[in-house]
Design an enzyme around this catalytic site. Structure first.
Site, mmCIF file in Angstrom:
data_model
loop_
_atom_site.group_PDB
_atom_site.id
_atom_site.type_symbol
_atom_site.label_atom_id
_atom_site.label_comp_id
_atom_site.label_asym_id
_atom_site.label_seq_id
_atom_site.Cartn_x
_atom_site.Cartn_y
_atom_site.Cartn_z
ATOM 1 N N ILE A 84 0.826 -1.091 -0.037
ATOM 2 C CA ILE A 84 0.020 0.048 -0.012
ATOM 3 C C ILE A 84 0.740 1.250 -0.131
ATOM 4 O O ILE A 84 1.709 1.105 0.865
ATOM 5 C CB ILE A 84 -0.899 -0.033 1.225
ATOM 6 C CG1 ILE A 84 -1.908 -1.193 1.280
ATOM 7 C CG2 ILE A 84 -1.709 1.377 1.484
ATOM 8 C CD1 ILE A 84 -2.728 -1.340 2.184
ATOM 9 N N ASN A 124 11.708 0.256 7.303
ATOM 10 C CA ASN A 124 12.069 1.778 7.206
ATOM 11 C C ASN A 124 12.902 2.213 6.181
ATOM 12 O O ASN A 124 13.044 3.140 5.683
ATOM 13 C CB ASN A 124 12.304 2.240 8.589
ATOM 14 C CG ASN A 124 13.341 1.597 9.400
ATOM 15 O OD1 ASN A 124 13.697 0.357 9.035
ATOM 16 N ND2 ASN A 124 14.151 2.243 10.297
ATOM 17 N N LYS A 135 14.593 -11.830 3.466
ATOM 18 C CA LYS A 135 12.915 -11.618 3.429
ATOM 19 C C LYS A 135 12.686 -10.040 4.117
ATOM 20 O O LYS A 135 12.840 -9.674 5.270
ATOM 21 C CB LYS A 135 12.563 -12.639 4.526
ATOM 22 C CG LYS A 135 10.994 -12.527 4.473
ATOM 23 C CD LYS A 135 10.134 -12.940 5.749
ATOM 24 C CE LYS A 135 10.127 -12.024 6.960
ATOM 25 N NZ LYS A 135 9.253 -10.876 6.635
ATOM 26 N N PRO A 136 12.235 -9.312 3.030
ATOM 27 C CA PRO A 136 11.794 -8.150 3.274
ATOM 28 C C PRO A 136 10.512 -8.147 4.374
ATOM 29 O O PRO A 136 9.694 -8.853 4.479
ATOM 30 C CB PRO A 136 11.324 -7.270 2.096
ATOM 31 C CG PRO A 136 11.137 -8.267 1.169
ATOM 32 C CD PRO A 136 11.629 -9.733 1.482
ATOM 33 N N GLU A 164 6.899 -7.486 5.783
ATOM 34 C CA GLU A 164 5.629 -7.682 4.615
ATOM 35 C C GLU A 164 4.712 -6.100 4.263
ATOM 36 O O GLU A 164 3.953 -6.163 3.518
ATOM 37 C CB GLU A 164 4.598 -8.387 5.595
ATOM 38 C CG GLU A 164 4.197 -7.807 7.029
ATOM 39 C CD GLU A 164 5.223 -8.543 8.192
ATOM 40 O OE1 GLU A 164 6.536 -8.513 7.751
ATOM 41 O OE2 GLU A 164 4.774 -8.595 8.979
ATOM 42 N N GLU A 189 19.843 -6.199 14.970
ATOM 43 C CA GLU A 189 19.708 -4.712 14.726
ATOM 44 C C GLU A 189 18.521 -4.084 15.169
ATOM 45 O O GLU A 189 17.250 -4.380 14.285
ATOM 46 C CB GLU A 189 19.944 -4.377 13.524
ATOM 47 C CG GLU A 189 21.395 -4.432 12.793
ATOM 48 C CD GLU A 189 22.473 -3.503 13.618
ATOM 49 O OE1 GLU A 189 22.210 -2.700 14.426
ATOM 50 O OE2 GLU A 189 23.451 -3.748 13.482
ATOM 51 N N GLY A 219 15.691 -2.029 18.412
ATOM 52 C CA GLY A 219 15.294 -0.630 18.531
ATOM 53 C C GLY A 219 15.921 -0.039 19.436
ATOM 54 O O GLY A 219 17.033 -0.357 20.064
ATOM 55 N N CYS A 250 15.691 3.855 13.534
ATOM 56 C CA CYS A 250 15.935 2.947 14.926
ATOM 57 C C CYS A 250 16.904 3.819 15.917
ATOM 58 O O CYS A 250 16.760 3.719 17.057
ATOM 59 C CB CYS A 250 16.685 1.804 14.402
ATOM 60 S SG CYS A 250 17.972 1.804 13.543
ATOM 61 N N GLU A 288 26.763 -3.918 11.708
ATOM 62 C CA GLU A 288 26.732 -3.673 10.121
ATOM 63 C C GLU A 288 27.793 -2.793 9.731
ATOM 64 O O GLU A 288 28.404 -1.813 10.451
ATOM 65 C CB GLU A 288 25.045 -3.386 9.771
ATOM 66 C CG GLU A 288 24.259 -4.387 10.300
ATOM 67 C CD GLU A 288 23.264 -4.449 9.571
ATOM 68 O OE1 GLU A 288 22.276 -3.399 9.622
ATOM 69 O OE2 GLU A 288 22.765 -5.448 8.930
HETATM 70 P P1 NAD Z 1 9.455 -6.110 13.449
HETATM 71 O O1 NAD Z 1 10.082 -6.444 14.666
HETATM 72 O O2 NAD Z 1 7.791 -6.153 13.480
HETATM 73 O O3 NAD Z 1 9.623 -6.805 12.116
HETATM 74 C C1 NAD Z 1 10.753 -7.113 11.454
HETATM 75 C C2 NAD Z 1 10.955 -8.043 10.566
HETATM 76 O O4 NAD Z 1 10.994 -9.400 11.249
HETATM 77 C C3 NAD Z 1 9.894 -8.324 9.592
HETATM 78 O O5 NAD Z 1 10.471 -8.688 8.251
HETATM 79 C C4 NAD Z 1 8.880 -9.307 10.261
HETATM 80 O O6 NAD Z 1 8.077 -9.869 9.228
HETATM 81 C C5 NAD Z 1 9.947 -10.279 10.847
HETATM 82 N N1 NAD Z 1 9.384 -11.053 11.858
HETATM 83 C C6 NAD Z 1 8.669 -10.831 12.762
HETATM 84 N N2 NAD Z 1 8.395 -11.904 13.644
HETATM 85 C C7 NAD Z 1 9.245 -12.824 13.274
HETATM 86 C C8 NAD Z 1 9.746 -14.140 13.909
HETATM 87 N N3 NAD Z 1 9.101 -14.647 14.867
HETATM 88 N N4 NAD Z 1 10.627 -14.888 13.225
HETATM 89 C C9 NAD Z 1 11.289 -14.050 12.264
HETATM 90 N N5 NAD Z 1 10.790 -13.123 11.502
HETATM 91 C C10 NAD Z 1 9.898 -12.360 12.157
HETATM 92 O O7 NAD Z 1 9.785 -4.725 12.975
HETATM 93 P P2 NAD Z 1 9.390 -3.470 12.237
HETATM 94 O O8 NAD Z 1 8.149 -3.251 12.889
HETATM 95 O O9 NAD Z 1 9.254 -3.933 10.736
HETATM 96 O O10 NAD Z 1 10.686 -2.436 12.397
HETATM 97 C C11 NAD Z 1 10.622 -1.567 13.165
HETATM 98 C C12 NAD Z 1 11.409 -1.972 14.348
HETATM 99 O O11 NAD Z 1 13.079 -2.250 13.607
HETATM 100 C C13 NAD Z 1 11.742 -0.828 15.356
HETATM 101 O O12 NAD Z 1 11.768 -1.342 16.563
HETATM 102 C C14 NAD Z 1 13.059 -0.098 14.930
HETATM 103 O O13 NAD Z 1 14.026 0.485 15.994
HETATM 104 C C15 NAD Z 1 13.685 -1.456 14.400
HETATM 105 N N6 NAD Z 1 15.019 -1.112 13.414
HETATM 106 C C16 NAD Z 1 16.263 -1.239 13.811
HETATM 107 C C17 NAD Z 1 17.116 -0.998 13.295
HETATM 108 C C18 NAD Z 1 18.583 -1.069 13.535
HETATM 109 O O14 NAD Z 1 19.278 -1.010 12.828
HETATM 110 N N7 NAD Z 1 19.036 -1.339 14.630
HETATM 111 C C19 NAD Z 1 16.985 -0.336 11.878
HETATM 112 C C20 NAD Z 1 15.638 -0.121 11.495
HETATM 113 C C21 NAD Z 1 14.552 -0.592 12.528
#
Ligand code: NAD
Length: 489
Positions: free
Chosen positions: A29, A155, A178-179, A181, A252, A254, A286, A463
């Site tokens: 979307i 993000n 896997k990006p 969703e 990596e 939050g 993050c 990284e």
């Molecule tokens: P999320 O944790 O909801 O999802 C991240 C990824 O993990 C998605 O691809 C999701 O499908 C997958 N996932 C979810 N549950 C899983 C499981 N049980 N096993 C394997 N994969 C699973 O995070 P989000 O909402 O996509 O992103 C936001 C979060 O990411 C924030 O907390 C942010 O701080 C963090 N973040 C961290 C960094 C960093 O480099 N430290 C960079 C960007 C975002």
């Protein structure tokens, strides 16, 4: 009907697009309008197997190539990304809603930097060592891990796909990525470019999926390493699952990082740093410095300048190059951020500016005003929890020891920043702040040359930089006996 950003198929495996309609539907979307721009399918177990099998098949030959030859392909990918920067930036904007003004300078280009850097250092960064032992000697060599899995957040979809792919491939591994969703499109474009650059098929596969799909990858016996970018709760689950089969992990996660502004700081720079560290990518970064500690003497002036500059931010159509702030990535994220704003008001923080939905944009987009709260105290929910939106909390402080203690009083430890003109204080303070990546008199700059990653609950592993190569390889030690064996029996 052809959707606006529909890829050829949902997955990219073994050098080609692959579809399996049996997977649940993932709608992509456009956050600025709510329009469905692509419809994809989550990977079925058969697709997961296909991707991992293809990576496993391709990896040994890739690992056997000279690092220079591997690097040449990665550098070609960097060139192709730069050539297609405009198109990839528009795709990133469609995927995430981030303004084109940002994506054109920060997303594909950062991915290209990553392929250029790791392509360049592949030949020198994987050397081992020679260890003299008298007559005998030993040597070490860096060897790849095998099949690595990358799991991305929403993000920075293209950047994350590259930041994980480039060091993994440079070190001689294969990757299945896997990006998120929420943002399924960018990684497919990166896979296609790597293929065009001459990467042998199977080495960089992209499969779609959500929290149901991730565990299929993490638990797979043929996977040697998992690198996750995501939230702390997801990190805990993925690390625990990976531990079940002792996989290597990079986490990596939050943050709730402190950004400390002393009263001798250049106020305009500090305001600029705080705005970059809270409003860039609509606050969905993050490492953001979301707890801005301002020394009491400059509080009034800091807030005055911050309010004026925040209210001048151009919010609107992300495809308009004048737009500086776009929508949140999803309706759910918008609601989450709005509910934190309500908590801030209810718990007694002073709303300086923002605090709701902007009135100049379409009702269908997931917009939130850039928001500043002052008089925030350490106990407030908005000062403790990661909001992941354009909400800045300004807290007052009086002295150095106090602000260091308060800055560290969090389970997170991703980043931290200090603004001051006192050189010794700057170093003394960063030395005591508990974080993986810190900035002095700037904020949130993450060039590929420097290690990036967190401590405490914000994760482990790094990284970028040479450090990332270490996390995608392991040491092999070889002891060489030069004389007869001295056995006691
Ligand atoms: P999320 O944790 O909801 O999802 C991240 C990824 O993990 C998605 O691809 C999701 O499908 C997958 N996932 C979810 N549950 C899983 C499981 N049980 N096993 C394997 N994969 C699973 O995070 P989000 O909402 O996509 O992103 C936001 C979060 O990411 C924030 O907390 C942010 O701080 C963090 N973040 C961290 C960094 C960093 O480099 N430290 C960079 C960007 C975002």
């Amino acid at each position: 009907m052809t959707l606006r950003a529909q890829p050829k198929a949902s997955h990219f495996i073994d050098g080609e697009y692959v579809e399996d309609d049996a997977g649940s539907v993932i709608e992509s979307i456009y956050p600025a309008t709510g329009e469905v721009i692509a419809r994809l399918h989550a990977a079925t177990p058969a697709i997961v197997e296909k991707a991992i099998a293809s990576a496993k098949r391709a990896q040994p030959e890739w690992a056997a190539m000279s690092p220079t030859a591997r690097g040449r392909i990665l550098k070609r990918a960097a060139d192709l990304i730069r050539e297609r920067n405009r198109e990839l930036s528009e795709l990133e904007t469609l995927d995430t809603g981030k303004p084109i003004q940002e994506t054109i300078v920060a997303d594909p280009t950062s991915g290209a930097d990553s392929f250029e850097f790791f392509g360049g250092i592949a030949a020198a960064g994987l050397n081992g060592s020679y260890i003299p032992l008298g007559g005998d000697f030993a040597y070490t060599k860096r060897v790849p891990l095998g099949v690595c899995v990358g799991i991305g957040a929403w993000n920075y979809p293209q950047q994350i796909a590259c930041w994980k792919g480039a060091p993994a491939l440079a070190a001689g591994n294969a990757m299945v990525f896997k990006p998120s969703e929420n943002t399924p499109l960018g990684a497919l474009a990166i896979a296609e470019i790597l293929n065009k650059a001459g990467l042998p098929k199977g080495l960089y596969n992209v499969i779609q999926g959500d929290r149901e799909t991730g565990p299929l990858l993490v638990n797979h016996p043929d996977v040697a390493k998992v690198s996750l970018t995501g939230s702390v709760p997801t990190g805990r689950k993925v690390a625990a699952a990976a531990a079940g089969s002792l996989k290597h992990v990079t986490m990596e996660l939050g943050g709730k990082s402190p950004l400390i502004v002393f009263d001798d700081a250049d106020i305009d720079s500090a305001v600029g740093g705080a705005m970059l560290g809270n409003f860039y990518s609509t606050g969905q970064v993050c490492s953001n410095g979301t707890r801005v500690f301002v020394q009491r003497k400059i509080k009034a002036e800091f807030l005055k300048r911050l309010k004026a500059r925040t209210e001048a931010i151009a919010i609107g159509d992300p495809m308009d190059e004048a737009t500086q702030l776009g929508p949140m990535v999803s309706w759910a994220q918008r609601d989450k951020v709005l509910s934190y704003i309500e908590k801030g008001k209810a718990e007694g923080a002073t709303l300086v500016t923002g605090g709701g939905i902007p009135n100049n944009v379409s009702g269908e987009g997931y917009y939130v005003q850039p928001t500043v709260f002052a008089d925030v105290t350490d106990e407030m929910t908005i000062a403790r929890e990661e909001i992941f939106g354009p909400v800045m909390c300004v807290l007052d402080f009086d002295d150095e020891a106090e602000v260091i203690a308060r800055g560290n009083a969090t389970e997170f430890g991703l980043s931290a920043g200090v603004f001051t003109s006192d050189l010794t204080r700057a170093h003394r303070v960063v030395d005591q702040l508990e974080a993986g990546t810190l900035w002095i008199n700037t904020y949130n700059l993450c060039p590929v040359e420097i290690p990036f990653g967190g401590s405490k609950q914000s994760g482990f592993g790094r990284e970028n930089s040479l450090a990332a190569l270490e996390h995608y390889s392991e040491l092999k030690t070889v002891y060489v006996g030069m004389g007869p064996v001295q056995a006691p029996y």
